[in-house]
Write a protein that holds these residues in place. Structure first.
Motif, mmCIF file in Angstrom:
data_model
loop_
_atom_site.group_PDB
_atom_site.id
_atom_site.type_symbol
_atom_site.label_atom_id
_atom_site.label_comp_id
_atom_site.label_asym_id
_atom_site.label_seq_id
_atom_site.Cartn_x
_atom_site.Cartn_y
_atom_site.Cartn_z
ATOM 1 N N ALA A 74 21.271 -78.133 84.931
ATOM 2 C CA ALA A 74 20.703 -76.827 85.295
ATOM 3 C C ALA A 74 20.212 -76.795 86.746
ATOM 4 N N TYR A 133 11.800 -85.682 81.911
ATOM 5 C CA TYR A 133 12.420 -84.355 82.090
ATOM 6 C C TYR A 133 13.751 -84.481 82.820
ATOM 7 N N PHE A 134 13.756 -85.272 83.874
ATOM 8 C CA PHE A 134 14.978 -85.377 84.687
ATOM 9 C C PHE A 134 15.998 -86.372 84.117
ATOM 10 N N ALA A 165 2.200 -88.026 85.176
ATOM 11 C CA ALA A 165 3.155 -87.150 85.858
ATOM 12 C C ALA A 165 4.523 -87.813 85.970
ATOM 13 N N MET A 185 14.584 -72.284 82.962
ATOM 14 C CA MET A 185 14.484 -73.724 82.700
ATOM 15 C C MET A 185 13.579 -73.979 81.502
ATOM 16 N N PRO A 186 13.880 -75.025 80.731
ATOM 17 C CA PRO A 186 13.028 -75.347 79.582
ATOM 18 C C PRO A 186 11.697 -75.943 80.026
ATOM 19 N N ALA A 202 7.757 -86.065 84.348
ATOM 20 C CA ALA A 202 8.880 -85.661 85.207
ATOM 21 C C ALA A 202 10.059 -86.621 85.050
ATOM 22 N N GLY A 203 9.750 -87.917 84.900
ATOM 23 C CA GLY A 203 10.825 -88.900 84.725
ATOM 24 C C GLY A 203 11.639 -88.604 83.483
ATOM 25 N N LEU A 214 1.805 -77.968 80.571
ATOM 26 C CA LEU A 214 1.036 -77.417 81.688
ATOM 27 C C LEU A 214 1.638 -77.872 83.016
ATOM 28 N N LEU A 215 2.152 -79.084 83.034
ATOM 29 C CA LEU A 215 2.765 -79.604 84.268
ATOM 30 C C LEU A 215 4.116 -78.939 84.512
ATOM 31 N N ILE A 216 4.918 -78.872 83.458
ATOM 32 C CA ILE A 216 6.246 -78.252 83.579
ATOM 33 C C ILE A 216 6.390 -77.203 82.483
ATOM 34 N N PRO A 217 5.967 -75.968 82.768
ATOM 35 C CA PRO A 217 6.151 -74.901 81.778
ATOM 36 C C PRO A 217 7.586 -74.386 81.832
ATOM 37 N N SER A 218 7.946 -73.581 80.876
ATOM 38 C CA SER A 218 9.273 -72.957 80.937
ATOM 39 C C SER A 218 9.237 -71.836 81.975
ATOM 40 N N GLY A 219 10.412 -71.482 82.459
ATOM 41 C CA GLY A 219 10.481 -70.389 83.434
ATOM 42 C C GLY A 219 11.718 -70.517 84.280
ATOM 43 N N ASP A 220 12.098 -69.434 84.929
ATOM 44 C CA ASP A 220 13.274 -69.430 85.793
ATOM 45 C C ASP A 220 14.504 -69.956 85.066
#
Lengths: 149, 545
Positions: free
Chosen positions: A104, A95-96, A88, A30-31, A92-93, A22-28
């Motif tokens: 990407a 993810y990056f 969060a 990006m996974p 995000a930590g 929900l915080l980081i969905p796929s799109g554009d």
């Protein structure tokens, strides 16, 4: 397995995966967070680097298990900003940390870039600093003294 | 040679310094150069730059673990609790060799002439007991010792010698905003920074990783653990780490004979000295004076004026971010400041407040920083379907002004001893009581609007005024005021405590007003001025005895 990692059984990881997407969905192109591995390999790495996140993250996830992720996430944001902040940062930590994600978004990390003196220096180019100098001094002098330029 | 001594010397040194941050380092080095025997007690240790992770992927994630600025969050053995429950702003500090310079942004700002004369010019607060011109030679000296980069001729200051190194590059974002200010007719100047732009003494040239605030991995930021302390130790200064001072010891003649301190194993020791200098920051110094109360000075050592701990100033801080279409490379560069602006620094009564603020143009960080609620604001939260689009908008394509607002001295803003909490040595903790004034609120609102206009003029298609957050108290000032009237000040114009003639204070506690600048340059220059005077006085005393 470290004690921090031992706290994160499949149930907690599933709960993390649900809210992370929900915080980081796929799109554009990006996974999503889960596709990038934030509840798997990268959670392990985040907790290795930040074991201090372990206990508060576990507490947050225990509150999410068995609930509707969307409703639970909204409630967490409004009632427990600190807990949401840890969640969060972990999502995000992680993810990056994933090199595919970094690639990407064209983020190579904080690069070493030597300062190469330019001639003329960049502050002199296009009359940049000359314009400031032409406007003259802007300070108030010490009482009893004149501006010296 | 190890720069750390394990136990104190048996001899009685000429001078004891408490605290190994900026002012302690300046004093120690200068005293050693003057032939004085010096011991410094520092409650923390040396920074561990192996934990500076700028070159690694985990840098953003781990920087808050090892380089946190809030002692209440960091909670390492060197820290003492600071109860900030009655304060609008959280006090930030680094307890260790280097002090706050280990984690400061290295924005090196001299005060302007008006900062020393606010009573005379603006009819508020107090003048300093000396002028910009008195301090100017000391600025020049510390800038050379320290390793400062910048450009002479800034139109916001009187003329004179500038820093020894050329400034950091403006970069794409600096050039953009500089051009906009020229169009607006507003001041800007290449940013002065305590960052080496070329090899300089013990400093390596900056590699523009923009990680200055979280442990400079390159050895380019001029923090005093890298610059002053190795030199001071080589010249014979004994620096004891893990040595937390419990109280100063006062003799029957009212003079300080030294300090009682606790080592990391809990053992108590006495370090005697002929002269003692406090360099513990605007919270640590009043804390220690209050802890050192005696039957003759029951309200705290040096406190006959009643001002010890009062007039705490911490600089309300604001941030305005601009989003741009172009790639500005804005996770790189010095952080630090690329340019600064003092256009709205001076008082203009028509604005509805007095005094002003300095702006510094800064990078915005890597991808993880783009997700944080500061400076982006909860209302702009990145999470959800727009995450990737928002990330692309922010990362590398944003620039921000950091705004340092002058706050005025008020006796109700203060440091007191905590009646309950203690540090891990059993010493009462500090408690701060601080409320932001109406003048500060108006000042900040005005500056945020002007900074927004600045970024819009530079081409920002969107701007964000960062929400107010408490964790911005980097600058701890005013709690042992300097002045010419002993009934209204704690120390004299040279930093000597009026009530205790062999006790000096050289840190930011002594500031009569806060200015609106990053304070390290002036803390260092005032310390050098004070220590020069101390040396001259002691030489005279030796000659006459």
């Amino acid at each position: 397995m470290t004690s921090a990692l031992a706290r994160f059984d499949p149930g907690r990881r599933a709960a993390l995966e649900a809210v992370a997407n929900l915080l980081i969905p796929s799109g554009d192109g990006m996974p999503s967070a889960s596709e990038a591995g934030v509840a798997g390999r990268w959670l392990d790495e985040v907790l290795r680097l930040r074991p201090d996140f372990g206990p508060p993250l576990a507490a947050v996830l225990d509150g999410l298990i068995g609930t509707d992720p969307e409703v639970a996430l909204a409630r967490l944001r409004s009632t427990d900003p600190a807990g949401f902040g840890v969640l969060a940062e972990v999502v995000a930590g992680g993810y990056f940390l994933n090199p595919k994600v970094r690639s990407a978004i064209n983020y190579p990390g904080q690069q070493s870039v030597a300062i190469v003196p330019e001639q003329p220096p960049d502050y002199e180019q296009d009359g940049l600093i000359a314009s400031v100098i032409a406007r003259g001094p802007i300070y108030r002098p010490t009482p009893g003294r004149k501006r010296d330029r | 040679m190890s720069p750390t001594a394990e136990k104190g010397p048996d001899r009685i040194p000429d001078v004891l310094i408490v605290g190994a941050g900026a002012s302690g380092a300046v004093a120690a080095k200068r005293l050693a150069e003057g032939g004085f025997d010096v011991v410094c007690l520092e409650q923390g240790g040396w920074p561990d730059y192996k934990k500076a992770r700028a070159p690694f992927p985990d840098y953003e994630l781990t920087s808050g673990r090892d380089w946190a600025w809030d002692p209440n969050a960091r909670q390492v053995p060197a820290d003492y609790p600071v109860d900030d429950s009655e304060s609008d702003i959280t006090a930030l500090m680094w307890n260790g060799v280097g002090g706050g310079t280990v984690v400061f942004a290295a924005q090196w700002q001299r005060n302007m002439p008006s900062d020393f004369q606010v009573r005379s010019l603006d009819g508020i607060a107090d003048d300093w007991p000396f002028t910009y011109e008195d301090l100017e030679p000391y600025y020049v000296r510390v800038e050379r010792d320290w390793g400062v980069s910048g450009l002479a001729g800034d139109t916001a200051f009187p003329g004179g010698d500038g820093p020894p190194m050329p400034p950091v590059p403006l970069g794409r974002m600096g050039r953009r905003v500089a051009k906009a200010h020229n169009d607006l007719g507003w001041h800007w100047w290449p940013g002065p920074n305590a960052i080496a732009t070329q090899r300089y003494g013990r400093l390596n040239p900056c590699t523009q990783r923009a990680t200055c605030l979280w442990g400079c991995s390159e050895g380019a930021k001029a923090s005093v653990d890298r610059t002053y302390w190795p030199v001071a130790v080589e010249r014979g200064v004994t620096l004891l780490t893990g040595a937390r001072v419990k109280r100063l010891i006062v003799g029957s003649d009212g003079l300080v004979t030294g300090a009682l301190y606790v080592d990391r194993d809990g053992n108590e020791h006495v370090q005697q000295a002929a002269v003692t200098i406090l360099a513990c920051n605007g919270i640590g110094t009043p804390r220690l004076l209050l802890l050192s109360a005696t039957s003759a000075q029951p309200h705290g050592l040096g406190n006959s004026s009643g001002l010890v701990g009062k007039r705490l100033m911490m600089h309300p801080f604001g941030t305005v971010v601009g989003l741009f279409d172009d790639d500005l490379d804005s996770w790189q560069g010095a952080w630090g400041q690329h340019i600064h602006s003092l256009e709205f620094y001076e008082t203009d009564p028509s604005r509805g407040f007095v005094r002003g603020a300095k702006w510094g143009l800064q990078p915005t960080g890597g991808p993880l920083s783009m997700t944080h609620s500061y400076p982006w604001g909860e209302e702009n939260a990145i999470w959800g379907p727009a995450f990737h689009q928002q990330l692309r908008k922010r990362l590398g394509r944003s620039a921000m002004w950091g705004i340092i607002a002058e706050d005025l001295p008020e006796e109700s803003n203060r440091v007191v001893l905590d009646p309950v909490k203690k540090d891990d040595s059993g010493i009462p903790a500090a408690r701060i009581q601080y409320r932001m004034s109406e003048n500060s609120r108006r000042l900040m609102a005005f500056h945020q609007e002007r900074a927004k206009e600045s970024l819009e003029a530079a081409g920002a298609y969107e701007t964000v005024i960062a929400p107010f957050i408490r964790a911005t108290g980097w600058h701890l000032l005013g709690t042992a005021m300097m002045g010419s009237d002993p009934s209204r000040s704690v120390v004299d114009p040279w930093g000597r405590v009026y009530d205790v003639p062999n006790l000096y204070i050289f840190d930011g506690s002594t500031w009569p007003t806060s200015a609106g600048m990053n304070p390290t340059a002036t803390i260092a220059a005032v310390a050098l001025r004070g220590v020069d005077h101390l040396i001259a006085e002691r030489r005279d005393a030796r000659t006459s005895s």
